[in-house]
Design a protein around this motif. Structure first.
Motif, PDB file in Angstrom:
ATOM      1  N   ALA A 101      -3.968  21.516  51.290  1.00 30.63           N
ATOM      2  CA  ALA A 101      -3.413  22.325  50.191  1.00 30.63           C
ATOM      3  C   ALA A 101      -2.403  23.337  50.735  1.00 30.63           C
ATOM      4  O   ALA A 101      -1.329  23.543  50.145  1.00 30.63           O
ATOM      5  N   ALA A 102      -2.704  23.926  51.897  1.00 29.08           N
ATOM      6  CA  ALA A 102      -1.814  24.949  52.448  1.00 29.08           C
ATOM      7  C   ALA A 102      -0.486  24.336  52.888  1.00 29.08           C
ATOM      8  O   ALA A 102       0.589  24.878  52.609  1.00 29.08           O
ATOM      9  N   LYS A 103      -0.549  23.170  53.544  1.00 28.63           N
ATOM     10  CA  LYS A 103       0.700  22.533  53.997  1.00 28.63           C
ATOM     11  C   LYS A 103       1.538  22.091  52.800  1.00 28.63           C
ATOM     12  O   LYS A 103       2.755  22.242  52.792  1.00 28.63           O
ATOM     13  N   LEU A 104       0.867  21.553  51.800  1.00 34.71           N
ATOM     14  CA  LEU A 104       1.586  21.095  50.602  1.00 34.71           C
ATOM     15  C   LEU A 104       2.257  22.290  49.918  1.00 34.71           C
ATOM     16  O   LEU A 104       3.430  22.214  49.510  1.00 34.71           O
ATOM     17  N   ALA A 105       1.528  23.396  49.844  1.00 33.84           N
ATOM     18  CA  ALA A 105       2.077  24.588  49.178  1.00 33.84           C
ATOM     19  C   ALA A 105       3.305  25.107  49.924  1.00 33.84           C
ATOM     20  O   ALA A 105       4.293  25.524  49.307  1.00 33.84           O
ATOM     21  N   THR A 106       3.277  25.038  51.249  1.00 34.64           N
ATOM     22  CA  THR A 106       4.431  25.498  52.031  1.00 34.64           C
ATOM     23  C   THR A 106       5.669  24.661  51.696  1.00 34.64           C
ATOM     24  O   THR A 106       6.754  25.193  51.465  1.00 34.64           O
ATOM     25  N   TYR A 107       5.492  23.338  51.688  1.00 32.23           N
ATOM     26  CA  TYR A 107       6.632  22.476  51.314  1.00 32.23           C
ATOM     27  C   TYR A 107       7.119  22.805  49.907  1.00 32.23           C
ATOM     28  O   TYR A 107       8.318  22.909  49.655  1.00 32.23           O
ATOM     29  N   ALA A 108       6.168  22.961  48.977  1.00 35.87           N
ATOM     30  CA  ALA A 108       6.543  23.210  47.579  1.00 35.87           C
ATOM     31  C   ALA A 108       7.355  24.512  47.481  1.00 35.87           C
ATOM     32  O   ALA A 108       8.387  24.554  46.786  1.00 35.87           O
ATOM     33  N   GLN A 109       6.921  25.558  48.204  1.00 32.53           N
ATOM     34  CA  GLN A 109       7.651  26.842  48.149  1.00 32.53           C
ATOM     35  C   GLN A 109       9.059  26.700  48.741  1.00 32.53           C
ATOM     36  O   GLN A 109      10.033  27.179  48.189  1.00 32.53           O
ATOM     37  N   GLU A 110       9.154  26.008  49.871  1.00 30.20           N
ATOM     38  CA  GLU A 110      10.467  25.823  50.516  1.00 30.20           C
ATOM     39  C   GLU A 110      11.393  25.012  49.622  1.00 30.20           C
ATOM     40  O   GLU A 110      12.562  25.346  49.454  1.00 30.20           O
ATOM     41  N   HIS A 111      10.871  23.953  49.046  1.00 34.25           N
ATOM     42  CA  HIS A 111      11.718  23.063  48.246  1.00 34.25           C
ATOM     43  C   HIS A 111      12.109  23.697  46.907  1.00 34.25           C
ATOM     44  O   HIS A 111      13.120  23.328  46.318  1.00 34.25           O
ATOM     45  N   ALA A 112      11.315  24.656  46.453  1.00 36.64           N
ATOM     46  CA  ALA A 112      11.647  25.336  45.189  1.00 36.64           C
ATOM     47  C   ALA A 112      12.946  26.139  45.344  1.00 36.64           C
ATOM     48  O   ALA A 112      13.637  26.423  44.377  1.00 36.64           O
ATOM     49  N   LYS A 113      13.299  26.463  46.605  1.00 34.13           N
ATOM     50  CA  LYS A 113      14.533  27.239  46.836  1.00 34.13           C
ATOM     51  C   LYS A 113      15.768  26.338  46.770  1.00 34.13           C
ATOM     52  O   LYS A 113      16.891  26.806  46.703  1.00 34.13           O
ATOM     53  N   LEU A 114      15.561  25.009  46.856  1.00 36.05           N
ATOM     54  CA  LEU A 114      16.693  24.057  46.841  1.00 36.05           C
ATOM     55  C   LEU A 114      17.045  23.733  45.393  1.00 36.05           C
ATOM     56  O   LEU A 114      16.206  23.858  44.494  1.00 36.05           O
ATOM     57  N   PRO A 115      18.299  23.285  45.153  1.00 37.69           N
ATOM     58  CA  PRO A 115      18.636  22.887  43.785  1.00 37.69           C
ATOM     59  C   PRO A 115      17.743  21.734  43.322  1.00 37.69           C
ATOM     60  O   PRO A 115      17.379  20.875  44.138  1.00 37.69           O
ATOM     61  N   ALA A 116      17.403  21.731  42.048  1.00 34.05           N
ATOM     62  CA  ALA A 116      16.559  20.644  41.524  1.00 34.05           C
ATOM     63  C   ALA A 116      17.323  19.331  41.643  1.00 34.05           C
ATOM     64  O   ALA A 116      18.523  19.276  41.339  1.00 34.05           O
ATOM     65  N   PRO A 117      16.683  18.270  42.113  1.00 36.12           N
ATOM     66  CA  PRO A 117      17.403  17.001  42.232  1.00 36.12           C
ATOM     67  C   PRO A 117      17.833  16.467  40.866  1.00 36.12           C
ATOM     68  O   PRO A 117      17.141  16.697  39.862  1.00 36.12           O
ATOM     69  N   ARG A 118      18.993  15.747  40.875  1.00 40.19           N
ATOM     70  CA  ARG A 118      19.520  15.209  39.617  1.00 40.19           C
ATOM     71  C   ARG A 118      18.579  14.140  39.085  1.00 40.19           C
ATOM     72  O   ARG A 118      18.192  13.240  39.832  1.00 40.19           O
ATOM     73  N   GLY A 119      18.225  14.295  37.819  1.00 39.59           N
ATOM     74  CA  GLY A 119      17.388  13.255  37.213  1.00 39.59           C
ATOM     75  C   GLY A 119      15.926  13.640  37.130  1.00 39.59           C
ATOM     76  O   GLY A 119      15.119  12.849  36.654  1.00 39.59           O
ATOM     77  N   VAL A 120      15.585  14.854  37.576  1.00 39.85           N
ATOM     78  CA  VAL A 120      14.181  15.281  37.469  1.00 39.85           C
ATOM     79  C   VAL A 120      13.768  15.313  35.999  1.00 39.85           C
ATOM     80  O   VAL A 120      14.532  15.764  35.152  1.00 39.85           O
ATOM     81  N   GLY A 121      12.587  14.808  35.717  1.00 40.70           N
ATOM     82  CA  GLY A 121      12.030  14.895  34.366  1.00 40.70           C
ATOM     83  C   GLY A 121      12.657  13.935  33.368  1.00 40.70           C
ATOM     84  O   GLY A 121      12.409  14.026  32.171  1.00 40.70           O
ATOM     85  N   ARG A 122      13.468  13.002  33.852  1.00 44.66           N
ATOM     86  CA  ARG A 122      14.059  12.018  32.917  1.00 44.66           C
ATOM     87  C   ARG A 122      12.978  11.145  32.311  1.00 44.66           C
ATOM     88  O   ARG A 122      11.951  10.890  32.933  1.00 44.66           O
ATOM     89  N   HIS A 123      13.259  10.669  31.109  1.00 45.97           N
ATOM     90  CA  HIS A 123      12.400   9.624  30.564  1.00 45.97           C
ATOM     91  C   HIS A 123      13.255   8.400  30.314  1.00 45.97           C
ATOM     92  O   HIS A 123      14.495   8.476  30.323  1.00 45.97           O
ATOM     93  N   VAL A 124      12.643   7.295  30.075  1.00 47.38           N
ATOM     94  CA  VAL A 124      13.377   6.028  29.954  1.00 47.38           C
ATOM     95  C   VAL A 124      14.334   6.089  28.770  1.00 47.38           C
ATOM     96  O   VAL A 124      13.960   6.525  27.683  1.00 47.38           O
ATOM     97  N   GLY A 125      15.586   5.732  28.996  1.00 43.80           N
ATOM     98  CA  GLY A 125      16.558   5.623  27.912  1.00 43.80           C
ATOM     99  C   GLY A 125      17.352   6.889  27.668  1.00 43.80           C
ATOM    100  O   GLY A 125      18.258   6.905  26.838  1.00 43.80           O
ATOM    101  N   LEU A 126      17.053   7.960  28.400  1.00 43.63           N
ATOM    102  CA  LEU A 126      17.789   9.214  28.235  1.00 43.63           C
ATOM    103  C   LEU A 126      19.250   8.990  28.598  1.00 43.63           C
ATOM    104  O   LEU A 126      19.544   8.344  29.609  1.00 43.63           O
ATOM    105  N   LYS A 127      20.177   9.519  27.811  1.00 39.37           N
ATOM    106  CA  LYS A 127      21.600   9.301  28.117  1.00 39.37           C
ATOM    107  C   LYS A 127      22.077  10.242  29.219  1.00 39.37           C
ATOM    108  O   LYS A 127      21.540  11.329  29.375  1.00 39.37           O
ATOM    109  N   GLY A 128      23.135   9.835  29.930  1.00 39.09           N
ATOM    110  CA  GLY A 128      23.801  10.708  30.889  1.00 39.09           C
ATOM    111  C   GLY A 128      23.144  10.752  32.250  1.00 39.09           C
ATOM    112  O   GLY A 128      22.080  10.265  32.479  1.00 39.09           O
TER     113      GLY A 128
END
Ligand code: NAD
Length: 476
Positions: free
Chosen positions: A449-476
């Motif tokens: 849990a501690a190692k995972l949390a460290t990655y999660a905190q570090e990656h939260a500082k990076l821009p969100a990757p394109r396409g996060v949270g998409r669902h099937v058929g979403l345009k653009g």
């Protein structure tokens, strides 16, 4: 970085060409001495097949290829060689002549191996010399076995080198004509010739008997382990008691060799043409390689036979480098991942991303020991975008961005990059932590849990990757 080691191949035919590929693709420089004017073309064709085949065995990227050079002068070819492999035709007078030259011209510390199928080291070294038998199996770039025979110290040194290029050296305890493998094959070959000559079966029927039956057993358990099972619960002693008496029956014609009359040669060659003449040798080689890769990859899962050798070798290859985002996969795309459209099939985008998830799990400590102790993550949802084609032989890299890593949940976003760095796919995946004994969701260990949390905190500082949270058929 230390300079690449160099192997010299003397005689670059079927077997020499295979050695060239084995060393070169494992990051060695290779020099070739072969007076055949066609040697470069022939070796080029073997190499093309090897480049297509060998990386497909591994889930990591292989070392960068070394440099290949061809020489008219044997001394020039042998300069600075750490390994010399003689693979000239199987004639003792020729081998003596060549080894006298190799002995004189190669570095004193070089291992000198001969691919000979039949001769013993005492025969090869009749007039002095330091050659050991290093007998491989065709295709040398895929099959791991090398029978080593001769001076114990040289064989030990040779073993170490052969293991480092993914091979399985077996040091034969006593020298004998034709070593071990070819003794066995010779027995089968002799019986086969009689069965065909006596009209019991054709070449095709004989091959079917092997590939539909015991051939499948041999690759994973060999002869004796298979017979142990055949003895049932009573095991090997029972098996021997049951089948031992048959050895007294006059079944075999092993010591009686059929004469190679024109009639027998025509019969066998004609049947072989009817069986396989619709394919060229190179096509047959590719079919053989693809099948071997499929089988060897299956063996990799259980670590049986050649699969165990692959796992050991793969463990010596470096893990992908870590930049801003961890690179969780760096590998070559195997031929078997492509489909009728000529590109990587959608199922294998998921297979590759599952490898990325496995690697990431290992990075946070949810590794094989953790799973063996009864903990794991299960995938509960995936969303994939297919953005570009990927092809066999392309290098595939995957980076993993942790979107969420709290409590029982681990949400990852894998980006799959192709040969030229283009984004070829994304896979968003949600995993839940599980107690494997209770088959119920559970919290990860504190360390994980501690190692995972460290990655999660570090990656939260990076821009969100394109396409996060998409669902099937979403345009653009
Ligand atoms: P091959 O005929 O395909 O190749 C032999 C090569 O040696 C040719 O390219 C030839 O030009 C070259 N050559 C001939 N004279 C030479 C010289 N004076 N100097 C340098 N090169 C010379 O034969 P192969 O099947 O590759 O067999 C080579 C060795 O490997 C043999 O000892 C054989 O017993 C052994 N071997 C063969 C197999 C197999 O399945 N073919 C398997 C294991 C071991």
């Amino acid at each position: 970085m230390s300079a690449l080691q160099k192997a010299t191949i003397v005689g670059g035919g079927v077997i020499g060409g295979g050695w060239v590929a084995r060393f070169l693709l494992n990051g060695w420089n290779v020099s070739v001495f072969d007076p055949d004017l066609e040697a470069e073309r022939k070796i080029g064709e073997v190499l093309a097949n090897a480049r297509r085949a060998l990386p497909a065995l591994y889930d990591k990227v292989m070392p960068a290829e070394g440099t290949l050079t061809f020489h008219d002068d044997m001394g020039e070819a042998l300069a600075d060689a750490a390994w010399v492999q003689e693979s000239v035709p199987e004639r003792l007078d020729l081998k003596h002549k060549i080894h006298a030259q190799i002995d004189k011209l190669s570095p004193a510390e070089a291992v000198i191996g001969s691919s000979t199928s039949g001769f013993k080291p005492s025969e090869l070294n009749e007039h002095g010399g330091r050659v050991v038998v290093a007998h491989p199996f065709n295709p040398v770039y895929l099959l791991p076995l090398v029978e080593l025979v001769g001076n114990a110290e040289t064989c030990a040194k040779a073993s170490e080198i052969l293991r480092s290029i993914g091979m399985y050296p077996l040091t034969v305890r006593k020298e004998i004509d034709a070593h071990i493998g070819d003794r066995l094959l010779e027995a089968v070959w002799r019986e086969g010739l009689w069965l065909i000559k006596d009209g019991i079966c054709t070449t095709e029927e004989l091959d079917e008997v092997i590939r539909m039956g015991f051939g499948l057993r041999w690759a994973q358990m060999g002869l004796f382990e298979t017979y142990r099972i055949a003895g049932g619960e009573a095991g090997m002693k029972h098996f021997m008691a049951q089948f031992g008496p048959a050895l007294q029956w006059p079944w075999t014609k092993l010591m009686d060799v059929p004469e190679f009359t024109d009639e027998l040669v025509d019969l066998i060659a004609g049947q072989s043409d009817a069986q396989s003449g619709h394919m060229s040798i190179r096509e047959l080689e590719r079919l053989r390689d693809d099948n071997l890769i499929g089988m060897m990859r299956a063996l990799k899962k259980t670590g049986s036979g050649a699969g165990g050798v692959l796992n050991t070798h793969e463990a010596t290859m470096p893990e992908p480098a870590i930049d801003d985002l961890p690179v969780t996969v760096d590998r070559t795309i195997p031929q078997s991942w492509t489909d009728y459209n000529g590109h990587m099939n959608e199922a294998h985008y998921l297979e590759a991303s599952a490898q990325a998830t496995d690697r990431f799990m290992a990075m946070i400590g949810a590794d094989a020991d953790y799973v063996a102790a009864g903990n794991s993550y299960f995938t509960v949802e995936n969303h994939m975008q297919f953005l570009d084609e990927l092809h066999a032989g392309d290098r595939l890299k995957i980076t993993t961005h942790v979107l969420q890593g709290e409590g029982k949940k681990m949400q990852l976003f894998h980006c799959l990059y192709g040969e030229n760095g283009q984004l070829a796919a994304t896979v968003e995946t949600l995993l839940i932590h599980m107690d494997l004994n209770a088959r119920k969701t559970s919290l990860p260990s504190e360390a994980v849990a501690a190692k995972l949390a460290t990655y999660a905190q570090e990656h939260a500082k990076l821009p969100a990757p394109r396409g996060v949270g998409r669902h099937v058929g979403l345009k653009g």
